[in-house]
Design an enzyme around this catalytic site. Sequence first.
Site, PDB file in Angstrom:
ATOM      1  N   ASP A  89      -2.256  27.933  11.760  1.00  0.00           N
ATOM      2  CA  ASP A  89      -3.112  27.597  10.619  1.00  0.00           C
ATOM      3  C   ASP A  89      -2.195  27.561   9.405  1.00  0.00           C
ATOM      4  OD1 ASP A  89      -5.364  27.043   9.160  1.00  0.00           O
ATOM      5  OD2 ASP A  89      -5.933  29.137   8.912  1.00  0.00           O
ATOM      6  N   CYS A 139      -6.638  23.154   5.887  1.00  0.00           N
ATOM      7  CA  CYS A 139      -7.876  22.972   5.118  1.00  0.00           C
ATOM      8  C   CYS A 139      -7.619  21.971   3.991  1.00  0.00           C
ATOM      9  CB  CYS A 139      -8.392  24.297   4.568  1.00  0.00           C
ATOM     10  SG  CYS A 139      -7.231  25.176   3.500  1.00  0.00           S
TER      11      CYS A 139
END
Length: 271
Positions: A89, A139
């Site tokens: 991530d 994101c």
Amino acid sequence: AETAKQQWQRQKREHAKQQQQQQQQMAMPVDMSRLSAKAAARMQRRLAAMSARGQPAAEAIQAEYRYYGFGPAKCPGFPPESFDYILLDAPCSALGLRPRLLQQHKLGELLETAAYQRALMYAAVQLLKPGGYLVFSTCTISPAENEVNVRHLLDTYPCLKLVPAEPRVGGPGLMGPADVKALRQAVAAAASRHKTADAAVTADAAVVSASGEADGAEVVLPNSKWGSVDTWCSERWLSSEEAALVQRFDPCDPADTIGFFIAKFQKVCGC
């Protein structure tokens, strides 16, 4: 020659000396000079919380040194091919977060972030076992940090292949830029405004002609970490099959989510 007993005694003395040095270093106050103001404040809060829980000061300091990656308790690395599953991530520009009233990111910063992600990708690929799975997520809605870096992984590491990420919630990835010429001009212009000390060439070399094509076969951007204009501005990022395997979440989609991106890879053999 040193006897077995003498060798054991010497090793015992060396071990005791190392333990004493570590205890002395742990007893010293945490060196805040190596941290930013924000990180130092965070460390102080964590130390206070540990103290409130009754954790001894020496253990708390040792934990903080390990957390920040330096000091006597520095966390050791892992040998290659240690993990069956890795979730990367990656740090990103966070352009997908909402609500967001103002965006201050510049194109050069987006490219730097994407280049930084590639260093993490390299480590992840080396740590993944053959047959293991790597999930890459961000994101952000920046293609440089999403589809372009997926292309980088597939081209750089033939041992990786894209596989479906289940459940399927997001939409397909972008196959390429809507306007390649405009993108090449924007990247070259951003590079000329973003000189760094490790410049590979002068900013004047990163010039795109009025036709939108780079002068010469390949234009190297001023920051050597960025690579070339062609690195980010190819006409095709993903094939239709590859785009269908990744998941792009766009805030404008009916699902009404934040901007997000997911790609899942399997390491089919050793790299």
